[in-house]
Design a protein around this motif. Structure first.
Motif, short mmCIF file in Angstrom:
data_model
loop_
_atom_site.label_atom_id
_atom_site.label_comp_id
_atom_site.label_asym_id
_atom_site.label_seq_id
_atom_site.Cartn_x
_atom_site.Cartn_y
_atom_site.Cartn_z
N PHE A 146 0.83 -1.20 0.00
CA PHE A 146 0.00 0.00 0.00
C PHE A 146 0.87 1.25 0.00
O PHE A 146 0.56 2.23 -0.70
CB PHE A 146 -0.94 0.00 1.21
CG PHE A 146 -1.87 -1.19 1.25
CD1 PHE A 146 -2.54 -1.60 0.11
CD2 PHE A 146 -2.06 -1.90 2.42
CE1 PHE A 146 -3.39 -2.70 0.13
CE2 PHE A 146 -2.90 -2.99 2.46
CZ PHE A 146 -3.57 -3.40 1.31
N GLN A 188 -10.40 -0.63 -2.73
CA GLN A 188 -10.73 -0.38 -1.33
C GLN A 188 -12.17 -0.79 -1.04
O GLN A 188 -13.01 -0.76 -1.94
CB GLN A 188 -10.55 1.09 -0.98
CG GLN A 188 -9.12 1.59 -1.07
CD GLN A 188 -9.01 3.06 -0.73
OE1 GLN A 188 -9.81 3.88 -1.16
NE2 GLN A 188 -8.00 3.41 0.05
N ASP A 197 -7.89 -0.41 2.54
CA ASP A 197 -7.14 -0.94 1.40
C ASP A 197 -7.29 -2.45 1.34
O ASP A 197 -7.26 -3.14 2.36
CB ASP A 197 -5.66 -0.58 1.53
CG ASP A 197 -5.41 0.91 1.42
OD1 ASP A 197 -6.22 1.59 0.77
OD2 ASP A 197 -4.41 1.39 1.98
#
Length: 238
Positions: A146, A188, A197
């Motif tokens: 991420f 998401q 996420d």
């Protein structure tokens, strides 16, 4: 307030609370995709062979693809001078020059020749452009998928290709490869009014004339072949 009135008020409060939780549940089922995409395709070039038959290596090839994009779409015309196509002798010479800067090494495994560029040497490929009068930055980033995505997203939105170091986890380090990222996506899910996420995937130029989507992160059971992601190389040229 009499008992009937209290009952009515309680019913209204329960209805409001019920509606609040129903709304949260609905929100928790929503998904969104964050997307970033280059304005153009990168050159569909493949790694060429040196005079001795060794492949020049996927690292120098990735650098050449990035330089080709900057030349064609971002006005850096002193890069890859004389290169007109994938099999151009000048492209081979450029890849071999980059391979010298990145200290790429060569060998044979089970009868197949290979070229390898260590990640610690990848940013040395910037010397090719510096030799032609440009100021170049190359930053190697690591961390969670991420965190890497957030940096890559901003780079791609600025129309700058990114090199990614990948592998096939089932074959460990024998499958290390350097594709070039053209598009980045993160999925998401909204849970309790916050976006969480979940999945990260990239559309990449594979450096062999082809392109494909790769998934580096999926929540729960993988629905796509998993690709290991070790490093991103963020390149800028001035």
């Amino acid at each position: 307030m009499n008992a009937m009135g209290k009952t009515a008020v309680l019913a209204v409060l329960l209805a409001l609370v019920g509606g609040l939780y129903a709304s949260t549940a609905d929100a928790g089922d929503r998904y969104q995709t964050i997307d970033a995409k280059l304005r153009h395709e990168t050159p569909r070039w493949h790694q060429l062979q040196k005079d001795n038959g060794d492949p020049v290596g996927c690292g120098p090839t990735a650098w050449a693809i990035v330089y080709g994009y900057w030349k064609q779409h971002k006005g850096k015309t002193r890069l890859l001078e004389g290169v007109s196509g994938a099999n151009d002798p000048d492209l081979k010479a450029a890849m071999e020059e980059i391979a010298r800067y990145t200290k790429s090494t060569y060998g044979v495994y089970q009868g197949t020749k290979w070229g390898r560029t260590m990640p610690r040497n990848m940013c040395r490929g910037k010397k090719y452009a510096e030799k032609r009068g440009y100021r170049v930055s190359c930053e190697r980033i690591r961390g969670t998928e991420f965190d890497k995505f957030d940096r890559v997203k901003e780079w791609i939105r600025a129309d700058k290709p990114v090199i990614i170091l990948t592998n096939d986890p089932s074959h460990a380090f024998s499958t290390l490869h350097y594709p070039v990222i053209e598009q980045a996506q993160k999925k998401q899910k909204r849970v309790l009014r916050k976006w969480r996420d979940r999945d990260v995937n990239y559309f990449v130029n594979m450096g062999d004339g082809s392109d494909d989507w790769i998934w580096v992160r999926e929540v729960g059971r993988n629905h796509h072949p998993h690709t290991g992601s070790f490093s991103m190389f963020l390149i800028d040229i001035h």
